[in-house]
Each structure stands twice: as structure tokens, then as C-alpha cells.
Enzyme design. Structure first.
Site, mmCIF file in Angstrom:
data_model
loop_
_atom_site.group_PDB
_atom_site.id
_atom_site.type_symbol
_atom_site.label_atom_id
_atom_site.label_comp_id
_atom_site.label_asym_id
_atom_site.label_seq_id
_atom_site.Cartn_x
_atom_site.Cartn_y
_atom_site.Cartn_z
ATOM 1 N N LYS B 97 22.064 -31.533 -19.891
ATOM 2 C CA LYS B 97 22.205 -30.195 -19.294
ATOM 3 C C LYS B 97 21.002 -29.900 -18.391
ATOM 4 O O LYS B 97 21.147 -29.371 -17.294
ATOM 5 C CB LYS B 97 22.290 -29.109 -20.378
ATOM 6 C CG LYS B 97 23.587 -29.098 -21.146
ATOM 7 C CD LYS B 97 23.726 -27.862 -22.013
ATOM 8 C CE LYS B 97 22.691 -27.769 -23.117
ATOM 9 N NZ LYS B 97 22.746 -28.841 -24.115
ATOM 10 N N CYS B 181 22.438 -14.699 -33.217
ATOM 11 C CA CYS B 181 22.022 -16.095 -33.410
ATOM 12 C C CYS B 181 20.721 -16.269 -34.195
ATOM 13 O O CYS B 181 20.532 -17.316 -34.796
ATOM 14 C CB CYS B 181 21.948 -16.829 -32.086
ATOM 15 S SG CYS B 181 20.736 -16.215 -30.935
ATOM 16 N N MET B 182 19.825 -15.315 -34.187
ATOM 17 C CA MET B 182 18.567 -15.596 -34.886
ATOM 18 C C MET B 182 18.029 -14.425 -35.702
ATOM 19 O O MET B 182 16.923 -14.484 -36.199
ATOM 20 C CB MET B 182 17.507 -16.151 -33.932
ATOM 21 C CG MET B 182 17.281 -15.325 -32.692
ATOM 22 S SD MET B 182 16.129 -14.037 -32.982
ATOM 23 C CE MET B 182 16.937 -12.571 -32.622
ATOM 24 N N MET B 356 21.476 -22.301 -36.108
ATOM 25 C CA MET B 356 22.590 -21.407 -36.426
ATOM 26 C C MET B 356 23.197 -21.644 -37.817
ATOM 27 O O MET B 356 23.762 -20.736 -38.397
ATOM 28 C CB MET B 356 23.698 -21.538 -35.385
ATOM 29 C CG MET B 356 23.276 -21.160 -33.995
ATOM 30 S SD MET B 356 22.524 -19.546 -33.926
ATOM 31 C CE MET B 356 20.925 -19.962 -33.276
ATOM 32 N N GLY B 393 18.359 -20.800 -29.965
ATOM 33 C CA GLY B 393 19.380 -21.335 -29.071
ATOM 34 C C GLY B 393 19.309 -20.810 -27.660
ATOM 35 O O GLY B 393 19.999 -21.313 -26.773
ATOM 36 N N GLN B 394 18.489 -19.792 -27.421
ATOM 37 C CA GLN B 394 18.401 -19.214 -26.081
ATOM 38 C C GLN B 394 16.960 -19.312 -25.576
ATOM 39 O O GLN B 394 16.018 -19.307 -26.371
ATOM 40 C CB GLN B 394 18.840 -17.750 -26.107
ATOM 41 C CG GLN B 394 20.288 -17.564 -26.546
ATOM 42 C CD GLN B 394 20.715 -16.114 -26.412
ATOM 43 O OE1 GLN B 394 21.084 -15.679 -25.340
ATOM 44 N NE2 GLN B 394 20.668 -15.384 -27.502
#
Lengths: 106, 820
Positions: B97, B181-182, B356, B393-394
Site C-alpha cells: 500500500k 478501533c482503539m 482490533m 490502525g489509523q
């Protein structure tokens, strides 16, 4: 729902830089360099010890994956890493869109 | 094996031969530069013919790893991406990616004009009209306005939204998608250490002997970090990788041990390990006596819980024998003993990582607490390589959502809206009259969307919602209820700031076209407390504009309409900026926005908050020079700025008292102790039954990021994994007469979805489970997922609900096997 796009769907050209680490055997190194040099999609740069630089050209994702996999199988290649990706040819008028109009609601 | 006969043709004519040659040379130069990093040698004759490419640094736009890329720009367009060899995080390496991140700007359907829905159609309008619409909606009822942002907001973007909402409107209905998510990692850290975010950093991966993955497919989700560990192995280091998961993944292929557990039963496994440490007397008695206290969860499930004694802790754990844990989790008792013995050893260093799998969990806070607890109890804490570390995740879930505090109960710098002292501190920094900040927390994400999707007359008191840098129309759980129900509500108004059409813009009443990534200045904060800065490199298309500008421009419209909250206590506009000559610059006028560096100005103001909880940030200009710095960044006697790799540890953290060794200086018990928590195994809110006999888990794949709105527009990534699918065990498929590639219907209590079946695909669920990735907006699995949340963190459980699987009604082509 979209059908799956074919794996060889043409995309704009991508040129990648690849660093190859060759094995310790001098004969294998020479053989590997010659094999890579003979490949039409590869430009071989300088070798120093086990390190060899390549520029790889691919017209689609499947071809790029195949090429990457093929380099890894060449006798005398121990390891390879992508160093850069160039993609100036990517044209916003041919770049993919995504069919938001087809959002599913069951 | 692919042969030379099947290898690619030369590039198409889209690239001029001279340019092709130029890029070949640049590619070779990049490989030579990488060789210098890997080996220290300098390959000759590789000077890059790069005179007309300008390279600059930026953190990658995707996950929370925080890899740095170098972005090559020529004539106003990105033409190349290379890994940044100067970056400690990735040392020149990127994932698939990352190498394609530059292409995300160039999908042909970029949003370039504001669009207002009129008579059921989205029609182009001017920016001035759009800002007027937004401001008037807010003015109608400021208390019913909400902003929903994300962990992809840059630090200044999140900070500007904070100041507008909490400092200007006195409204706490501000949330980030990071709640999804967190949030459980946050409540885990807060309840154990009294302060958020990991004590360690990625250096732990370079020092550990054992890498223990708790439901974490690191090979696909954080591939560069996983490669860091594998590279050590390749160099001959002995590293044991233990993959504890509910299905086999690419990570499993590299694991020495694979421990497959039943969904939700990680709670029992954690208790089983603690049980063995006590039973075998291998726990770190001295460390525990000196540095720890004990707490238990209660039926009210609060952040604070209840103190307990060591003796009571031991009593609660007595039931979690290896055999009992096997009964609950399905993991053989011998493997539970293996884990217990491993944590009991003092001669190895153990790093636990999770993401996650532990956070999106109906008991997410508890499992976070318990994994920290095992490390504390065993003494595998406080040395490089001995660490419990959550991954995000971000790209700025930490930097923006957690540190700027864009959550409904927080202020910047770990301050709380409910705390009078904290409100005063914020009001002082923002120069606001006392009492401006509202003490009542706003709605957390799930509540906020419930309120937005409920008619006003029935208590749905969020009427206008503005989203930035996120796609809740695809990423929220139980989408029919939490998002799509908005469709029929005439009095609700959705404003979406985004770069591409998405499932969220499809329902928007107003769409505002946004600049993305290196089309604007930015600052992110990654998973290891590293703050990273970049400059704008290319212009956004059409009339797309910076999110931060949008927030300031909206605030200015409100100011002009007479909203009193847009003034500070001296009557000045909240977002007043001056240039070097001291002249006020009206940055709310787009054409003047870049006359000064707004990011720098906002960051310097925000920095004042960061020192309040020992999360000190350096001046903006220090980040311009660096590939990120890990906080606390503290100025030295010689004027230089020093980052901190390991918190609470005297050898590295300047805030630890001399002689203390380890000091948890934000201890919730005010005695410098961390808390070891006990919580029982509890059954999840929904389990398979006769009607819905399978577990459904959801997640991601390597090639696509989150909802796929960016990566699905990159040909190479889209072609690699073109469509979502359902993974199923071959025996379960055979039992139902289902064949690879055919359409199956998934049905839960919340909805149905048809999608292709992929048996023995990339991931391998055990019998009784299916897995679906969520990147495909044509196949939105979140129409089926459960909106049950962890009672402490309010984070939903996307990883498990009950589902039925039947043959579908439509013909479906066999899925192409992703193979990158």
C-alpha cells in the site's frame, strides 16, 4: 455488483526500483546477473558484492507480481526489496472510479 | 512458476520513451540508496537524474505504523514514492500500500466542487453558499450539531475541530472514528497506568525474544513492523512468534506456535496465564510488591473499578486452571501451560502486541487490562523487549484522537470536560470567558449516530452532523440502524467533507470537497508516540480545500452571523492568526490560507496542553527537521530536544525520579503504582445458535485500507483484491453443498448480504466461523455486524456475532485469488 476485473486489466505503466541481494557463491552471482540482464522488462544497474540494483517495468498488477516472483526464483538471488515506485503515466482520466451508485442495501 | 515467456511487455505509450528512461535511472538510484542503508556500501555511478523531481518527506497516509515515505513531485504531480531510508520506523521499507500511496490522489472521480442536495439531487454550489448553509444549520440549534472526525485527521485539523466545538460552541458532541478501533486500548492504558498510550515503542520489536500476538494479523495489518521482526530472524536471531488467533492468517505462516481460541475466550486465556504464574510462584514478587496494586472490574463496569487485595486476586484466578481454560477457549491445556511457563521465565524478553482483535471486543477494556496485568505480574515490563504494546490502525489515531482528545469527554492534553480544573486550563489557553467549556460529556459514537438516525420528535437530538476524513456510512456497525435510517428523516442534515464519493456522501445533504494527504500541510502521531510533520507538495484538484480551512471558515461564518462563542474574552475571533509582521491574516479566505503556516500556529498553541500530562511536544520546527519524535520530547541543557523511547523507566524517561527505577507517575492510586486487574471470562452478547449457527468476524486485507475509498482507486491494489468475499472452512462448505466462488447469503439479526465464497483462501477460519473483509462498499458487511459496545470504552465488537450461511440467489463469478 461489479464482475471481478480481470487480473491482466491494463493499467498505466509502473516502474519500480528493486534491490537484490545475491548469494555468496561468485558463480551464482554472475549467473544471476546474466539471467536478470536478459529479461526484457528489467534494467540492471550496478553490482557491488552481493548487492545488485534493478529497474523493473510492468504494465499491469499481475505482470508486476509475476516479475517479482520470477526474480525471487532466479538461481543466485537470495532476497529482494522494492525501493521505489514511479507512476507518472497514471492519467486521472483513465484512473479507476468506484461505483458508489451501486451501494447495496438489502 | 512464472517464466520469462509470461513476463510483462514494455510499458505502454502513456509514458514517453525519454521519461521511461528517466524513471529507470531514478529507480536504479533508489535501489542504490536502499543498498547504502542495508549494507553501508555506496554503489557507484548511480547518481539520480532527478533534477526535475523534487523529493520531500511525509508519513504514509494509511495505517498507524507511521512509515515515512519520500514523495517525488514533478510539475505539480506526484510521480514517485520511495521508502525513506532516514526513517527509524521503516528504514526505507514500505508495504504494497505504501509504495502505491501516491496514486490515491488520482482517482478520476475526485470531489472538486461543493454539492448541495436539492430535490433529491446533489447540485454544485459555491463555497460561499456552502459555508452559509453550514453556518445557518448550526445557528438554528448549536446544541444539536455534532462533528464526527477520525484518526486520519491531522493534529491541527483535530485541534481546530476541538476548539470550534468545545471552546466555541460549548458543545461536546465531537467524536473520532477512532472510537471504533482503539477506544478499548485507551481505557486499558488509563485504568492500568493512569495515562494513555504505550510505555514502550517499536524498539521493543528489535529486542524481544518472544513476540506474542493477541488476535493480531500483523503480517497483513502492520507488515512493515512484522518484517522488522522477520528480518531479525533472517539475520540469525532466535525469535519465537506465537500467534494466538481465531483463524489462521498470513501471520500464522511465520509463527512457531499457533493457538486457536474461540471468539471472546482470550479473557479466559489471560486469566489462565495469571493463574499459572501464581500457582507456580513464578510471578515477579518483588516487582509487584514495589510497583503494583490490584483492582477488579465490577458489575457497573466503570473505568475506576474497585481495589482488591493480592489474596482476593489469587482467589478469583484459582478457577482458571489450564483444563478450565481449555474448556472455555478450545486451546489445549498444554499450550496454556506453555504460555504460563514462558511468562514465568526471567531469561527471555516478551513483547505482546494487539490491535482490533482485542479492542473491538465487548469486553475490550478488560482484555486490554489483563494483558498489561500479565506483563506486570510476571515482571516482563520495564526493559526493552519486555512490553505490552497496542498498535493502531489509523495514521493519527494516537496523535489526533487520543492526544488532541477529539472524544466527547475530553479536552486536549488528557484533560477532561467533567473536571473543573481542566476546563479552566483549556479556557485559559484559549482565552475564553470562564464557563465556556461545557462540563457534560457529549455522545459517544454509537450514541451519536443513534441520535442522528432517530426522529427529532422521538428524542433524536442530533440534527446536523458534519463528518471529516472518515466514511461512517461503511464503517459503522449495524449500518441499517446507525446510518441508513437517516435516509428517511427530513429534519436531519448530513454534511460530509471527503475526497471521493463514498457510502457516506451518497446520503449527504451537503458534500464539501477536501484536499488529501500531501495536498495540504499536516502532522500525524503514530502508534509509538511519534509525532510526524509534512508540508504540502501538490495542489488539490478543482475547488477541493483543506479540512482545517473548512473548520476555520465555518467558524468565521458563525462569527459573522453573530454566534457569541466565536469570540474569545477580548472579543477577538477564536482563530486569529498573525504573520511575522504582526498583521492579522484572514486565513478563512481560501486564497490567503497559505500566507502563513496555520498548522504551525495551531500546533504551537496546542503544545501548551501537551505538557500537562507529560506528553510534551517539541516546537513545530523540530519536527520539520526530523522523521518524527517520540513524546515526551524534553529540552536539554544545551537547547536540543530529546525524545523518549521508554516511559516510566528511569534509564530513559526524564520524568522518573532519580533512584526510582520504575515510576508510574500518573498512577490512579497516586502512589506510583500500576494496577493489575482481574476480570472474569464472560460470554459475548451474541453467540451462534440454531438459527444463526456461525460466528462472523470482520477485518481487513493487506492491499486495502479501511473502507477502500482510496485503495480501491489504485489499479494495482484494486486488481490484487478486487472484491470482498467470505472465507469459510472447507468442511462447513461441503456440509452445505457450497462450492468455491459461488454466491452465498449471510444473514444476521440485522441484515443480509450476498457475496462470493472463498474456501481455503488467504485466511483459514476454523469450523463454525466465517470471515469477511470490510473494504468493499458494494458489499458492506457492516450492515450485518453487531453494535454492542464495551461498557467502559464504548467501542463496538466487530469481531463476533452470530450468522447463518446459505446458498445465494444470484450467479457469481469465482473470486480472483488475491496473490500479491
Amino acid at each position: 455488483m461489479d464482475a471481478f476485473p480481470p487480473a491482466d486489466e491494463p493499467v498505466d505503466p509502473v516502474i519500480g526500483g528493486i534491490l537484490v541481494q545475491l548469494t555468496d557463491d561468485p558463480a551464482e552471482r554472475t549467473e544471476a546477473e546474466a539471467t536478470l540482464r536478459a529479461h526484457p522488462a528489467l534494467t540492471v544497474g550496478t553490482r557491488s558484492g552481493p548487492w545488485l540494483t534493478l529497474a523493473a517495468e510492468a504494465v499491469n498488477a499481475a505482470a508486476a507480481r509475476d516479475l517479482h516472483s520470477w526474480i525471487a526464483t532466479v538461481r543466485g538471488v537470495r532476497w529482494l526489496e522494492v525501493s521505489a515506485v514511479f507512476f507518472e503515466g497514471l492519467d486521472p482520466h483513465t484512473a479507476p472510479t468506484f461505483p458508489t451508485s451501486q451501494v447495496q442495501s438489502v | 512458476m512464472p517464466s520469462m515467456n509470461s513476463t510483462p511487455r514494455p510499458c505502454s505509450s502513456a509514458l514517453h520513451p525519454d521519461r521511461r528512461q528517466f524513471f529507470r535511472q531514478a529507480a536504479l538510484a533508489s535501489a542504490a540508496a536502499l543498498a547504502a542503508t542495508r549494507s553501508g556500501i555506496s554503489l557507484p555511478a548511480q547518481a539520480a537524474p532527478e533534477a526535475d523531481i523534487r523529493w520531500d518527506k511525509a508519513p504514509c497516509r494509511f495505517c498507524g505504523t507511521g512509515c515515512h515515505v519520500e514523495v517525488g513531485v514533478r510539475e505539480g504531480r506526484i510521480v514517485g514514492i520511495r521508502g525513506d531510508a532516514k526513517a527509524e520506523v521503516n528504514k526505507g521499507l514500505l508495504c504494497v500500500k505504501g509504495y502505491h500511496v501516491g496514486m490515491i490522489l488520482y482517482g478520476k472521480d475526485r470531489l472538486t466542487r461543493p454539492l448541495l442536495k436539492r430535490n433529491g439531487r446533489q447540485e454544485e454550489i459555491s463555497w460561499d453558499e456552502a459555508l452559509e448553509v453550514v453556518a445557518k444549520r448550526i445557528m438554528e440549534n448549536p446544541a444539536s450539531f455534532a462533528i464526527y472526525g477520525s484518526g486520519q485527521w491531522t493534529v491541527p485539523e483535530g485541534y481546530a475541530a476541538q476548539k470550534l466545538m468545545k471552546g466555541g460552541l460549548g458543545n461536546n458532541h465531537l467524536e473520532p472514528n477512532a472510537r471504533l478501533c482503539m477506544a478499548s486500548a485507551v481505557t486499558g492504558y488509563l485504568s492500568v497506568y493512569g495515562v494513555d498510550e504505550p510505555a514502550g515503542c517499536y524498539d521493543d520489536l528489535d529486542a524481544c525474544d518472544v513476540l506474542l500476538l493477541w488476535g493480531n494479523n500483523m503480517a497483513e495489518m502492520h507488515p512493515v513492523l512484522f518484517s522488522r521482526v522477520l528480518e531479525r530472524r533472517n539475520r540469525g536471531a532466535k525469535i519465537t512468534i506465537i500467534d494466538m488467533a481465531t483463524r489462521r492468517t498470513r501471520t500464522t505462516e511465520h509463527a512457531d506456535e499457533y493457538l486457536e481460541f474461540r471468539p471472546h475466550s482470550d479473557l479466559a486465556i489471560a486469566n489462565g496465564i495469571a493463574h499459572l504464574l501464581l500457582k507456580d510462584k513464578t510471578y515477579a514478587r518483588e516487582f509487584v510488591e514495589k510497583h503494583c496494586a490490584f483492582k477488579t472490574d465490577t458489575s457497573e463496569h466503570t473505568l475506576d473499578g474497585k481495589p482488591m487485595t493480592f489474596e482476593d486476586y489469587a482467589k478469583e484466578l484459582a478457577a482458571y486452571t489450564p483444563e478450565k481454560v481449555e474448556e472455555i477457549s478450545g486451546v489445549p491445556a498444554a499450550k496454556i501451560r506453555l504460555l504460563g511457563e514462558l511468562f514465568g521465565r526471567k531469561d527471555v524478553r516478551i513483547t505482546s502486541v494487539w490491535c482490533m482483535g482485542m479492542n473491538q471486543h465487548a469486553r475490550g477494556t478488560n482484555i486490554n487490562r489483563m494483558v498489561h496485568g500479565i506483563h506486570l505480574l510476571s515482571g516482563h515490563w520495564g526493559r526493552p523487549g519486555d512490553a505490552p504494546t497496542s498498535l493502531t490502525g489509523q495514521p493519527s489515531a494516537c496523535g489526533t484522537a487520543r492526544e488532541v482528545g477529539t472524544l466527547c469527554h475530553m479536552l486536549p492534553g488528557g484533560r477532561l470536560v467533567a473536571n473543573p480544573e481542566h476546563r479552566k486550563q483549556a479556557e485559559a489557553i484559549w482565552n475564553l470567558p470562564e464557563g465556556r467549556v461545557n462540563p457534560k460529556p457529549g455522545y459517544h459514537t454509537v450514541q451519536l449516530f443513534e441520535k442522528f438516525c432517530t426522529p427529532t420528535a422521538k428524542g433524536g437530538d442530533i440534527r446536523t452532523l458534519l463528518t471529516q476524513v472518515t466514511n461512517p456510512g461503511q464503517s459503522l456497525p449495524n449500518l441499517h440502524k446507525l446510518f441508513e435510517a437517516k435516509k428517511d428523516l427530513e429534519d436531519k442534515f448530513l454534511i460530509v467533507c471527503d475526497v471521493y464519493p463514498t457510502a457516506t456522501t451518497a446520503l449527504a445533504d451537503l458534500v464539501l470537497p477536501a484536499a488529501m494527504w500531501v495536498e495540504k500541510n499536516g502532522i500525524y502521531g503514530n502508534s509509538e508516540r511519534r509525532t510526524q510533520q509534512w508540508f504540502r507538495m501538490v495542489r488539490p484538484p478543482g475547488e477541493a480545500r483543506d479540512d482545517c480551512w473548512m473548520t476555520i471558515a465555518i467558524a468565521r461564518k458563525l462569527f459573522e452571523l453573530g454566534h457569541p462563542g466565536m469570540k474569545d474574552k477580548d472579543g477577538k475571533f477564536l482563530f486569529t492568526f498573525r504573520n511575522e509582521k504582526g498583521e492579522e491574516v484572514p486565513v478563512w479566505q481560501w486564497e490567503r490560507y497559505y500566507e502563513l503556516n496555520v498548522d504551525r500556529a495551531l500546533f504551537e498553541e496546542y503544545r501548551q496542553f501537551t505538557r500537562m500530562k507529560h506528553k510534551d511536544l517539541a516546537p513545530y520546527d523540530e519536527y520539520v527537521k526530523a522523521r518524527g519524535l517520540r513524546w515526551p520530547v524534553v529540552q536539554q541543557a544545551d537547547g536540543s530536544w530529546r525524545e523518549t523511547k521508554f516511559r516510566f523507566m528511569e534509564f530513559d524517561d526524564p520524568y522518573v525520579k532519580k533512584g526510582a527505577g520504575i515510576q508510574f507517575y500518573h498512577s490512579v492510586t497516586k502512589d506510583d503504582r500500576a494496577q493489575i486487574w482481574y476480570a472474569p471470562y464472560e460470554v459475548p452478547p451474541e453467540m451462534p445458535d440454531v438459527e444463526f449457527p456461525f460466528w462472523l468476524g470482520t477485518g481487513r486485507v493487506l492491499e486495502h485500507w479501511h473502507t477502500g475509498s482510496m485503495t480501491m482507486r489504485v489499479p494495482q491494489l484494486r486488481n490484487a483484491v478486487p472484491q470482498s468475499y467470505v472465507e469459510m472452512h472447507p468442511a462447513d462448505a461441503a456440509e452445505r453443498g457450497l462450492k468455491n466462488g459461488e454466491t452465498v447469503k449471510l444473514k444476521t439479526r440485522r441484515g443480509e448480504l450476498e457475496l462470493p465464497l472463498w474456501i481455503s483462501g488467504r485466511g483459514h477460519p476454523p469450523r463454525g466461523q466465517v470471515f469477511v473483509p470490510f473494504f468493499d462498499e458494494r458489499l458492506m458487511i457492516n450492515q450485518l455486524t453487531l453494535d454492542a459496545v464495551c461498557p467502559v470504552s464504548k467501542e463496538p465488537d466487530y469481531k463476533k456475532c452470530a450468522v447463518d450461511v446459505q446458498r445465494g440467489s444470484r450467479a457469481q463469478a469465482a473470486p480472483e485469488r488475491p496473490s500479491l
